[in-house]
Design a protein around this motif. Structure first.
Motif, PDB file in Angstrom:
ATOM      1  N   GLU A  33       0.836  -1.211   0.000  1.00  0.00           N
ATOM      2  CA  GLU A  33       0.000   0.000   0.000  1.00  0.00           C
ATOM      3  C   GLU A  33       0.866   1.255   0.000  1.00  0.00           C
ATOM      4  N   ILE A  39      -1.474   6.631  -1.276  1.00  0.00           N
ATOM      5  CA  ILE A  39      -1.521   6.018   0.051  1.00  0.00           C
ATOM      6  C   ILE A  39      -0.235   6.313   0.817  1.00  0.00           C
ATOM      7  N   ASN A  83     -15.433   5.878   7.059  1.00  0.00           N
ATOM      8  CA  ASN A  83     -15.569   6.779   5.917  1.00  0.00           C
ATOM      9  C   ASN A  83     -15.430   8.236   6.357  1.00  0.00           C
ATOM     10  N   HIS A  86     -11.689   8.828   6.930  1.00  0.00           N
ATOM     11  CA  HIS A  86     -10.932   8.997   5.689  1.00  0.00           C
ATOM     12  C   HIS A  86     -11.277  10.301   4.979  1.00  0.00           C
ATOM     13  N   ALA A 101      -7.879  10.246   0.904  1.00  0.00           N
ATOM     14  CA  ALA A 101      -8.096   8.911   1.466  1.00  0.00           C
ATOM     15  C   ALA A 101      -9.407   8.293   1.019  1.00  0.00           C
ATOM     16  N   ARG A 107      -8.386   2.992  -2.462  1.00  0.00           N
ATOM     17  CA  ARG A 107      -9.028   2.106  -1.488  1.00  0.00           C
ATOM     18  C   ARG A 107      -9.130   0.680  -2.037  1.00  0.00           C
ATOM     19  N   VAL A 110      -5.834  -1.038  -1.466  1.00  0.00           N
ATOM     20  CA  VAL A 110      -5.679  -1.512  -0.088  1.00  0.00           C
ATOM     21  C   VAL A 110      -6.297  -2.902   0.055  1.00  0.00           C
ATOM     22  N   LEU A 145     -14.866  -4.284   0.263  1.00  0.00           N
ATOM     23  CA  LEU A 145     -14.707  -2.997  -0.416  1.00  0.00           C
ATOM     24  C   LEU A 145     -16.052  -2.350  -0.689  1.00  0.00           C
ATOM     25  N   GLU A 149     -17.491   1.555  -0.422  1.00  0.00           N
ATOM     26  CA  GLU A 149     -17.640   2.301  -1.664  1.00  0.00           C
ATOM     27  C   GLU A 149     -19.064   2.282  -2.229  1.00  0.00           C
TER      28      GLU A 149
END
Length: 461
Positions: A33, A39, A83, A86, A101, A107, A110, A145, A149
């Motif tokens: 990462e 990142i 969230n 970030h 972020a 993301r 990651v 994820l 998202e």
């Protein structure tokens, strides 16, 4: 498939999270990462992983378990909190390139690194996953994820499509970043002792001098060869054999030892309190809490110098200066421990932001946007201004979960606990009034008086 119903404590991912050796995969993934330019820049500027690696590890485990909780309410609350966290991290790297972020591609990377590193861990540990199991695990990571998202579109839909994506990222998307060097060489070389060895600094320093380079070599040897070349990481003689041996040994231990011995929280609790001292510590906890709640000063630790207080408390990111990310890390730690909702979390961050503006006005004599150790030492007595008092008031409000204008034993341990799973046992006497709580916080944060409680919250690694 990205259906979040496949996640939970009994998922494949949940099993790895409970397996202590998964730490090898997580560290390896963190290096991958860090090679991503966005990142890597975010880690260098905002993360507390260098100065507080053990705390960061516990918090990461806690957060992952919340996301994998069988209760969708717990899961959704944690996803929303992460969230929000970030959303507060953005900026520019040294080349002027922006980072955010919440960037969807970053993301996804990651999650991709965690998935691939998990497969690498199982392969190097002498285990094999059949095709359907790997497909299932990949689907779980895509679902993970998608929780953050809203979809998993940034990761390929199938496992067969994942590998070209991964190879292309290694070849085209990664760089030789400063963050890689910090993790592999600064972190491993200077990692603070875990609580178990905090009273034995000489023993830890000696062991770290040997183990630090070895640990770095083990991780480097497990990285893709193309990334090692790109980052200029030397192939040390025997490193690959050593890495295979460590991974294989961890796999054998997992299969041979009782399951309870190899659980992640078991290992963290041993590092936190020590197997030999755990019983004694538990029997003394009630008395310790009573002294804290009773505002007993007799057994307080020795006061820190201004330089030590700056390094151990204020400089949360470990970069040698005080800036907004340091205060944001304090707010983040408190919000994580108390599992605050959005309004309470916003009040806390706003209070810390006001304190940061007050500190800049009082201490930033050269107006460069951060505070050096020298600037702090010259004006340290001005720290306890109105904005810091406001931070103390807000902290009391968010810690006082039942709103009865006092901090009882349960609320105290929610804020000041030091381990992942261990809490204080029984019902302890005593309460913090608002006035006592605020005075304790102000005395600690202004560097005037040490506090066992706030050390556990903000100073310990």
């Amino acid at each position: 498939m990205s259906d979040s119903t496949i996640l939970g404590p009994h998922s494949l991912l949940g099993g790895y999270c409970d397996d202590a050796r998964w730490g090898l995969a997580v560290v390896r993934a963190t290096v991958l990462e860090a090679a991503h330019p966005q990142i890597g820049a975010a880690l260098v500027d905002n993360s507390s992983f260098v100065a507080h690696p053990w705390r960061r590890m516990r918090n990461t485990l806690l957060s992952t378990r919340r996301v994998l909780d069988a209760d969708t309410g717990v899961r959704d609350r944690e996803v929303a909190r992460l969230n929000r966290l970030h959303a507060r991290i953005s900026g520019q790297d040294e080349q002027g390139r922006p980072y955010d972020a919440l960037d969807a591609g970053a993301r996804a990377w990651v999650v991709a690194t965690l998935f691939e590193s998990t497969l690498t861990l199982t392969r190097m540990s002498g285990e094999s996953l059949d095709g359907p199991t790997m497909e299932r695990l990949y689907a779980e990571f895509r679902a993970f994820l998608a929780l953050f998202e809203g979809n998993a579109d940034q990761l390929p839909a199938t496992l067969n499509e994942f590998w070209p994506y991964y190879d292309d990222m290694i070849a085209q998307g990664l760089e030789n970043t400063e963050a890689i060097r910090i993790i592999l060489f600064r972190l491993f070389a200077h990692v603070p002792p875990p609580p178990l060895l905090r009273s034995q600094p000489a023993v830890w320093a000696l062991g770290r001098a040997v183990a630090g380079p070895v640990a770095a070599a083990i991780i480097v040897a497990s990285l893709p060869e193309s990334l090692r070349r790109k980052a200029g990481l030397a192939d040390l003689p025997g490193a690959e054999t050593l890495s295979r041996g460590v991974h294989l040994g961890s796999g054998v231990a997992t299969r041979v030892l009782p399951r309870s011995w190899t659980r992640t929280d078991t290992v963290l609790n041993i590092l936190d309190s020590g197997a030999l001292t755990g019983l004694r510590r538990r029997t003394s906890q009630a008395a310790l809490l009573f002294r804290l709640l009773a505002n007993d000063r007799d057994e307080a630790p020795a006061a820190r110098s201004a330089d030590r207080f700056f390094a151990e408390v204020l400089d949360q990111t470990g970069d040698g200066r005080l800036s907004w990310p340091d205060l944001a890390a304090m707010a983040r730690e408190i919000a994580t421990r108390l599992d605050l909702d959005e309004p309470a979390e916003r009040r806390l961050y706003d209070a810390y932001a006001d304190w940061w503006r007050e500190l800049l006005a009082a201490l930033d004599t050269d107006e460069d946007g951060h505070i050096s150790r020298q600037e702090y030492a010259a004006h340290a007595t001005t720290l306890a201004g109105p904005a810091l008092i406001r931070v103390a008031e807000v902290l009391f409000d968010v810690a006082d979960a039942d709103g009865d204008q006092s901090i009882d034993a349960a609320e105290h341990r929610a804020l000041f606990r030091t381990a992942f799973a261990r809490d204080l046992d029984g019902t302890e006497p005593g309460r913090y009034s608002r006035g006592d709580f605020v005075r304790e916080f102000l005395a600690f944060m202004s560097g005037q008086r040490p506090s066992t409680s706030y050390d556990a919250l903000l100073a310990e690694a």
